[in-house]
Structure formats: C-alpha cells, structure tokens
Scaffold this motif. Structure first.
Motif, mmCIF file in Angstrom:
data_model
loop_
_atom_site.group_PDB
_atom_site.id
_atom_site.type_symbol
_atom_site.label_atom_id
_atom_site.label_comp_id
_atom_site.label_asym_id
_atom_site.label_seq_id
_atom_site.Cartn_x
_atom_site.Cartn_y
_atom_site.Cartn_z
ATOM 1 N N SER A 144 4.775 5.938 3.289
ATOM 2 C CA SER A 144 3.818 5.576 2.248
ATOM 3 C C SER A 144 2.678 4.725 2.805
ATOM 4 O O SER A 144 1.544 4.827 2.346
ATOM 5 C CB SER A 144 4.510 4.861 1.091
ATOM 6 O OG SER A 144 5.016 3.617 1.502
ATOM 7 N N LEU A 145 2.954 3.902 3.817
ATOM 8 C CA LEU A 145 1.889 3.091 4.416
ATOM 9 C C LEU A 145 0.932 3.956 5.229
ATOM 10 O O LEU A 145 -0.264 3.667 5.302
ATOM 11 C CB LEU A 145 2.485 1.988 5.287
ATOM 12 C CG LEU A 145 3.163 0.854 4.531
ATOM 13 C CD1 LEU A 145 3.755 -0.149 5.502
ATOM 14 C CD2 LEU A 145 2.210 0.170 3.581
ATOM 15 N N GLU A 146 1.451 5.006 5.836
ATOM 16 C CA GLU A 146 0.563 5.929 6.542
ATOM 17 C C GLU A 146 -0.347 6.638 5.545
ATOM 18 O O GLU A 146 -1.495 6.920 5.839
ATOM 19 C CB GLU A 146 1.380 6.934 7.345
ATOM 20 C CG GLU A 146 2.061 6.329 8.551
ATOM 21 C CD GLU A 146 3.026 7.282 9.230
ATOM 22 O OE1 GLU A 146 3.144 8.445 8.797
ATOM 23 O OE2 GLU A 146 3.661 6.855 10.215
ATOM 24 N N ALA A 147 0.171 6.917 4.368
ATOM 25 C CA ALA A 147 -0.639 7.552 3.326
ATOM 26 C C ALA A 147 -1.716 6.602 2.816
ATOM 27 O O ALA A 147 -2.798 7.042 2.423
ATOM 28 C CB ALA A 147 0.248 8.017 2.175
ATOM 29 N N VAL A 148 -1.439 5.317 2.811
ATOM 30 C CA VAL A 148 -2.425 4.330 2.352
ATOM 31 C C VAL A 148 -3.646 4.343 3.261
ATOM 32 O O VAL A 148 -4.782 4.204 2.805
ATOM 33 C CB VAL A 148 -1.806 2.914 2.294
ATOM 34 C CG1 VAL A 148 -2.862 1.855 2.083
ATOM 35 C CG2 VAL A 148 -0.779 2.843 1.187
ATOM 36 N N ALA A 149 -3.437 4.534 4.548
ATOM 37 C CA ALA A 149 -4.541 4.483 5.506
ATOM 38 C C ALA A 149 -5.567 5.579 5.258
ATOM 39 O O ALA A 149 -6.757 5.377 5.499
ATOM 40 C CB ALA A 149 -4.006 4.577 6.925
ATOM 41 N N VAL A 150 -5.146 6.721 4.759
ATOM 42 C CA VAL A 150 -6.071 7.836 4.543
ATOM 43 C C VAL A 150 -6.314 8.114 3.059
ATOM 44 O O VAL A 150 -6.888 9.129 2.704
ATOM 45 C CB VAL A 150 -5.550 9.116 5.236
ATOM 46 C CG1 VAL A 150 -5.543 8.941 6.732
ATOM 47 C CG2 VAL A 150 -4.181 9.499 4.728
ATOM 48 N N SER A 151 -5.898 7.221 2.202
ATOM 49 C CA SER A 151 -5.968 7.434 0.764
ATOM 50 C C SER A 151 -7.384 7.220 0.232
ATOM 51 O O SER A 151 -8.189 6.490 0.802
ATOM 52 C CB SER A 151 -5.009 6.474 0.065
ATOM 53 O OG SER A 151 -5.149 6.570 -1.317
ATOM 54 N N GLU A 152 -7.653 7.881 -0.892
ATOM 55 C CA GLU A 152 -8.923 7.690 -1.593
ATOM 56 C C GLU A 152 -8.914 6.403 -2.415
ATOM 57 O O GLU A 152 -9.948 5.815 -2.666
ATOM 58 C CB GLU A 152 -9.204 8.879 -2.516
ATOM 59 C CG GLU A 152 -9.492 10.173 -1.789
ATOM 60 C CD GLU A 152 -10.793 10.136 -1.020
ATOM 61 O OE1 GLU A 152 -11.774 9.555 -1.521
ATOM 62 O OE2 GLU A 152 -10.821 10.682 0.090
ATOM 63 N N THR A 153 -7.731 5.989 -2.851
ATOM 64 C CA THR A 153 -7.582 4.750 -3.621
ATOM 65 C C THR A 153 -6.638 3.822 -2.863
ATOM 66 O O THR A 153 -5.491 3.637 -3.259
ATOM 67 C CB THR A 153 -7.023 5.040 -5.022
ATOM 68 O OG1 THR A 153 -5.773 5.734 -4.863
ATOM 69 C CG2 THR A 153 -7.973 5.869 -5.852
ATOM 70 N N PHE A 158 -1.931 0.509 -1.745
ATOM 71 C CA PHE A 158 -1.469 -0.650 -0.987
ATOM 72 C C PHE A 158 -0.594 -1.542 -1.856
ATOM 73 O O PHE A 158 0.411 -2.082 -1.384
ATOM 74 C CB PHE A 158 -2.652 -1.438 -0.426
ATOM 75 C CG PHE A 158 -2.244 -2.630 0.383
ATOM 76 C CD1 PHE A 158 -1.630 -2.471 1.614
ATOM 77 C CD2 PHE A 158 -2.464 -3.912 -0.076
ATOM 78 C CE1 PHE A 158 -1.237 -3.563 2.360
ATOM 79 C CE2 PHE A 158 -2.081 -5.014 0.660
ATOM 80 C CZ PHE A 158 -1.468 -4.837 1.886
ATOM 81 N N GLU A 159 -0.961 -1.689 -3.122
ATOM 82 C CA GLU A 159 -0.140 -2.501 -4.031
ATOM 83 C C GLU A 159 1.243 -1.865 -4.202
ATOM 84 O O GLU A 159 2.255 -2.568 -4.233
ATOM 85 C CB GLU A 159 -0.832 -2.661 -5.390
ATOM 86 C CG GLU A 159 -2.088 -3.510 -5.346
ATOM 87 C CD GLU A 159 -1.843 -4.925 -4.857
ATOM 88 O OE1 GLU A 159 -0.797 -5.513 -5.173
ATOM 89 O OE2 GLU A 159 -2.700 -5.446 -4.130
ATOM 90 N N THR A 160 1.283 -0.552 -4.286
ATOM 91 C CA THR A 160 2.565 0.146 -4.393
ATOM 92 C C THR A 160 3.388 -0.074 -3.126
ATOM 93 O O THR A 160 4.588 -0.366 -3.188
ATOM 94 C CB THR A 160 2.325 1.651 -4.605
ATOM 95 O OG1 THR A 160 1.498 1.828 -5.750
ATOM 96 C CG2 THR A 160 3.626 2.401 -4.785
ATOM 97 N N ALA A 161 2.716 0.077 -1.980
ATOM 98 C CA ALA A 161 3.415 -0.114 -0.706
ATOM 99 C C ALA A 161 3.879 -1.564 -0.557
ATOM 100 O O ALA A 161 4.966 -1.823 -0.024
ATOM 101 C CB ALA A 161 2.501 0.263 0.452
ATOM 102 N N ARG A 162 3.070 -2.494 -1.036
ATOM 103 C CA ARG A 162 3.461 -3.898 -0.954
ATOM 104 C C ARG A 162 4.718 -4.156 -1.781
ATOM 105 O O ARG A 162 5.610 -4.905 -1.368
ATOM 106 C CB ARG A 162 2.324 -4.795 -1.431
ATOM 107 C CG ARG A 162 2.682 -6.267 -1.335
ATOM 108 C CD ARG A 162 1.529 -7.130 -1.682
ATOM 109 N NE ARG A 162 0.899 -7.491 -0.422
ATOM 110 C CZ ARG A 162 -0.211 -8.183 -0.322
ATOM 111 N NH1 ARG A 162 -0.842 -8.555 -1.398
ATOM 112 N NH2 ARG A 162 -0.711 -8.492 0.843
ATOM 113 N N GLY A 163 4.822 -3.513 -2.933
ATOM 114 C CA GLY A 163 6.036 -3.630 -3.742
ATOM 115 C C GLY A 163 7.244 -3.086 -3.000
ATOM 116 O O GLY A 163 8.333 -3.668 -3.040
ATOM 117 N N LYS A 164 7.057 -1.977 -2.300
ATOM 118 C CA LYS A 164 8.154 -1.415 -1.505
ATOM 119 C C LYS A 164 8.519 -2.340 -0.351
ATOM 120 O O LYS A 164 9.692 -2.475 -0.003
ATOM 121 C CB LYS A 164 7.770 -0.033 -0.979
ATOM 122 C CG LYS A 164 7.701 1.020 -2.061
ATOM 123 C CD LYS A 164 7.330 2.364 -1.495
ATOM 124 C CE LYS A 164 7.254 3.414 -2.581
ATOM 125 N NZ LYS A 164 6.888 4.732 -2.047
#
Length: 191
Positions: A144-153, A158-164
């Motif tokens: 999920s953090l790798e997805a954050v790096a290339v995400s449009e939002t 990042f907030e979702t990943a931070r919760g994880k």
C-alpha cells in the motif's frame, strides 16, 4: 466712430486670415498630428497589453514549475518516511524473531534438564503467531505504501497507510509483550 472702424478692420482681417489657405492648412496639420499621436498612444497600449500578457503567462508557468517541484519534494519526503518506517518495523520484527528463537533454544535446554515446558511452549507459540501476523501486515503495508508513491491522491492514501502502520506498531507491541510474558514466566519457574 474711430473705434467702430478699427473694430471692423480687425474683424475683416481675422475673417480673411481664418478663411485663408494657410489657416486651413494649419488646422489640417494639427488634425494630422493629433491623429498620429492617437495612433502612437494606441500602439503603445497594444504593446503594453502584449507585454502584460507575456508576463502573466510567464508567471503562470513559474507557479506551475514551483508547484510541480513542491509536489516532487513532498512525494520524496513521503517515500523516505515510508522507507524509514518500514525499515524500523522490519528490524523490530527481526529482533522479536531472534528473541523467540533464543527462547525456543532455551526451552529446549530446560526440557533436556527435565523441566515441564509445555505451558511455556504454548505461550511462545502464541507470541510467534503474533510476530507472524505483524510480519504479514508489514508485507501488506509495503504494497500500500508503494501505491501511495504513484497515487493521484497521495494525501488520503498516506493517511490510510499511516493507519495501517499504526496497526503494525500495535501488533509488534503485542508480540513483544507476549515474549516478555514468556520470559517472565520462565524466570519465575526457575526460581
């Protein structure tokens, strides 16, 4: 009467001069100059409008460049943060696995000495399962953090990943607490 004659002569002279071709030529020259001045002023306005439009366009481009640069810096900071957090959690899990294997070897030695270690092994297996669940959660968060790096939002992702990440942190704490309980129970039984 003298004044009347003088007034009539002056008026006739003025009328003659105003209707003369030189007076009309001067009026035409003045009109021509006036038209030229108006044209120059209009040209100056057009040039100024063009310059203002160019400056506005350059300013917009500069703002876009700065925004892009800030966005790149922000995504780099987020990626660096993610890598640091993942490395810390991975190191914590490795340390917990190391402690668990050392406890397992210690329980093996205690079993050879003839002590009953079944309760300790059950507690250790529970701690190992908590370590394993933390490790699998860490693998999911990596994706999920790798997805954050290339995400449009990136902000919401990042907030979702931070919760994880917080959930992994809690799982690591629980695994560590379970290992501490195993250690304490081994210590209390050997006294």
């Amino acid at each position: 009467m003298n004044k009347k004659i003088l007034l009539t002569v002056v008026l006739t002279f003025v009328l003659a001069v105003s209707n003369s071709p030189t007076a009309l030529g001067q009026a035409a020259q003045i009109q021509e100059k006036r038209g030229g001045i108006i044209e120059k002023v209009q040209e100056g306005r057009d040039v100024l409008k063009n310059k203002v439009a160019e400056v506005k366009e350059k300013a917009k481009e500069k703002v876009q460049e700065v925004r892009k640069k800030l966005e790149d810096q922000r995504s780099k900071r987020v990626a660096d943060f993610n890598q640091r957090m993942l490395a810390r959690f991975d190191a914590s899990i490795n340390r917990l696995e190391n402690v668990a294997s050392r406890l397992d070897s210690r329980l093996g030695k205690l079993a050879k000495d003839g002590q009953d270690v079944t309760d300790f092994r059950i507690a250790l297996d529970g701690a190992k399962s908590k370590i394993a669940s933390a490790k699998t959660a860490l693998g999911e968060v990596k994706l999920s953090l790798e997805a954050v790096a290339v995400s449009e939002t990136p902000k919401t992702d990042f907030e979702t990943a931070r919760g994880k990440l917080d959930s992994i942190k809690d799982a690591i704490k629980q695994a560590q607490a379970a290992l501490v309980d195993v250690i304490n129970s081994i210590k209390s039984s050997s006294k």
